[in-house]
Design an enzyme around this catalytic site. Structure first.
Site, PDB file in Angstrom:
ATOM      1  N   ARG A  64      31.930  43.873  43.939  1.00 34.47           N
ATOM      2  CA  ARG A  64      32.889  44.963  43.705  1.00 34.47           C
ATOM      3  C   ARG A  64      32.160  46.167  43.110  1.00 34.47           C
ATOM      4  O   ARG A  64      31.417  46.042  42.132  1.00 34.47           O
ATOM      5  CB  ARG A  64      34.021  44.496  42.785  1.00 34.47           C
ATOM      6  CG  ARG A  64      34.833  43.375  43.381  1.00 34.47           C
ATOM      7  CD  ARG A  64      35.895  42.846  42.439  1.00 34.47           C
ATOM      8  NE  ARG A  64      36.959  43.832  42.216  1.00 34.47           N
ATOM      9  CZ  ARG A  64      38.032  43.589  41.467  1.00 34.47           C
ATOM     10  NH1 ARG A  64      38.163  42.400  40.867  1.00 34.47           N
ATOM     11  NH2 ARG A  64      38.965  44.500  41.304  1.00 34.47           N
ATOM     12  N   ASP A 115      49.440  47.299  43.442  1.00 38.12           N
ATOM     13  CA  ASP A 115      49.455  45.875  43.090  1.00 38.12           C
ATOM     14  C   ASP A 115      50.719  45.148  43.533  1.00 38.12           C
ATOM     15  O   ASP A 115      50.758  43.908  43.515  1.00 38.12           O
ATOM     16  CB  ASP A 115      49.266  45.698  41.580  1.00 38.12           C
ATOM     17  CG  ASP A 115      47.809  45.795  41.160  1.00 38.12           C
ATOM     18  OD1 ASP A 115      46.935  45.760  42.038  1.00 38.12           O
ATOM     19  OD2 ASP A 115      47.548  45.913  39.944  1.00 38.12           O
ATOM     20  N   ARG A 147      42.512  42.520  50.078  1.00 44.98           N
ATOM     21  CA  ARG A 147      43.908  42.065  50.144  1.00 44.98           C
ATOM     22  C   ARG A 147      44.588  42.387  51.469  1.00 44.98           C
ATOM     23  O   ARG A 147      45.507  41.681  51.881  1.00 44.98           O
ATOM     24  CB  ARG A 147      44.696  42.651  48.970  1.00 44.98           C
ATOM     25  CG  ARG A 147      44.323  42.006  47.645  1.00 44.98           C
ATOM     26  CD  ARG A 147      45.048  42.606  46.463  1.00 44.98           C
ATOM     27  NE  ARG A 147      44.787  41.797  45.268  1.00 44.98           N
ATOM     28  CZ  ARG A 147      45.106  42.166  44.036  1.00 44.98           C
ATOM     29  NH1 ARG A 147      45.711  43.338  43.822  1.00 44.98           N
ATOM     30  NH2 ARG A 147      44.848  41.385  43.003  1.00 44.98           N
TER      31      ARG A 147
END
Length: 407
Positions: free
Chosen positions: A98, A291, A322
């Site tokens: 990341r 989120d 995601r």
């Protein structure tokens, strides 16, 4: 641990207490480390917050924050201005994939000394704590707001405060405003006007008590359960009508899916009114609350309706990609998803396959977002303990609603 979720037709209405917001807690933990007289109530019991506290209390050179992305960003800035302290900040294999370069470059502009231990632009990083030699910094605005918040949190502890100039379109504005509001709650002055954030120095001891609001991201899964259950009447606490959390946009979003939210004595009650045709706006921009994207997509899939979400570019650098993960798992269950770098389109589905095993990719939100589908089909959730990253009591709370899990 893998869990089986049998299909159920209705839930048991009850009252639940959700742990404090991870986002608020981790910001306040950094502030308490800088100003030890600050006290915090309703601290999150999430893995991320536990790891943050452990790191802040550690005297070791090597600090491992595992999967805790917020801790990685906030601690990078914290240790960078901790004069005389040398720290190697590392994490899990995924954490080492990341990016951290934008924050590192911003801190280097201030005169901080940070080097990469392995791959350029990624953890682990070696930090030599120094006093900054300027109070002005520029960085891209269209990336994770955690980079920006990390700088804001240390700003008042610097001799001249900090002026942060954001270049480009600012994303996740509510998270920046959350940081600014929490700074003000503990007695630190700051402004966010156009693309410039100014934080005034405060080198005095601050003695404040702050109560952390419960986590709206965690509440999202109960909005999903309410939308998928005809008899929903769920009360959860503790929440504020004037929330600092961008994910409180759930209230308006889920109105389109038939859910009425009522505030009373710091709780919210979610009721399925059945008074609306379930249909989201043609385009739903989640750039201020990415989120909750997984929750919304899975809710729509369970309801058999489509959706088109934008503003999702930050989801590709979370615990997993995601967008790819959502596409893969929903298509395993019989859905159809089209993704780009920052959008997701879900097609309406006529049926949902049963007994599909959902991979969670070391991502707590994948596990929790798919769990409400037990109101539509039976399914398995792999590595179910991953929820402890943000919501350790999640499965126990689902059991209280009548969604009985078995390993």
């Amino acid at each position: 641990m893998n869990l089986k979720l049998p299909s159920i037709s209705k839930i048991d209405n009850t009252t639940l207490q959700i742990t404090g917001s991870k986002s608020e807690t981790n910001r306040l933990l950094i502030l308490r480390a800088l100003y030890p007289n600050i006290t915090i109530e309703n601290v999150s019991n999430s893995d991320d917050s536990v790891l943050m506290q452990k790191a802040l209390n550690s005297n070791e050179t090597i600090v491992d924050i595992h999967h805790a992305g917020t801790a990685m960003r906030f601690l990078t800035a914290y240790f960078a201005v901790k004069e005389g302290r040398e720290t190697v900040l590392t994490g899990s294999k995924r954490m080492q994939e990341r990016p951290i370069k934008i924050l590192v470059e911003a801190l280097r502009q201030l005169g901080c000394e940070i080097t990469y231990e392995k791959e350029e632009g990624y953890p682990p990083i070696r930090i030599i704590g120094k006093k900054p030699n300027t109070n002005k910094v520029k960085l891209q605005a269209n990336v994770s707001s955690q980079y920006i918040s990390a700088l804001m949190l240390i700003a008042a502890s610097l001799p001249d405060g900090l002026i942060i100039t954001l270049e480009g379109k600012v994303t996740s504005v509510p998270y920046i405003n959350m940081t600014l509001n929490l700074l003000k709650d503990v007695g630190i002055s700051g402004t966010f006007e156009e693309n410039v954030i100014t934080i005034q120095p405060n080198l005095q001891a601050l003695s404040k008590n702050v109560i952390v609001e419960s986590d709206w991201s965690s509440a999202s899964y109960f909005y999903s359960i309410a939308a998928l259950s005809d008899n929903a009447d769920i009360t959860i606490g503790s929440f504020k009508e004037e929330s600092y959390q961008g994910d409180s946009s759930l209230i308006e979003i889920y109105k389109h899916l038939g859910i009425q939210t009522t505030f009373k004595n710091h709780t919210i009650t979610l009721k399925n009114t059945k008074s609306t045709t379930c249909k989201l706006p043609e385009v739903l921009d989640l750039s201020n609350s990415p989120d909750i994207a997984q929750t919304i997509v899975v809710t729509c899939f369970g309801l058999g309706i489509g959706c088109y979400l934008t503003g999702l570019h930050t989801l590709k650098i979370k615990e997993t990609d995601r967008l790819e993960a959502l596409k893969t798992e929903i298509e395993k269950m019989g859905g159809q998803v089209v993704i780009t770098q920052d959008t997701l389109r879900l097609m309406p589905a006529n049926s949902i396959k049963k007994d599909i095993s959902i991979a969670t990719y070391n991502d707590h939100r994948m596990a929790m977002a798919f769990a409400p589908l037990a109101l539509r089909t039976s399914l398995y959730v792999e590595d179910a303990n991953v929820v402890s990253k943000s919501y350790p009591d999640f499965w126990a709370d689902l059991n209280r609603l009548g969604i009985q899990t078995t390993s």
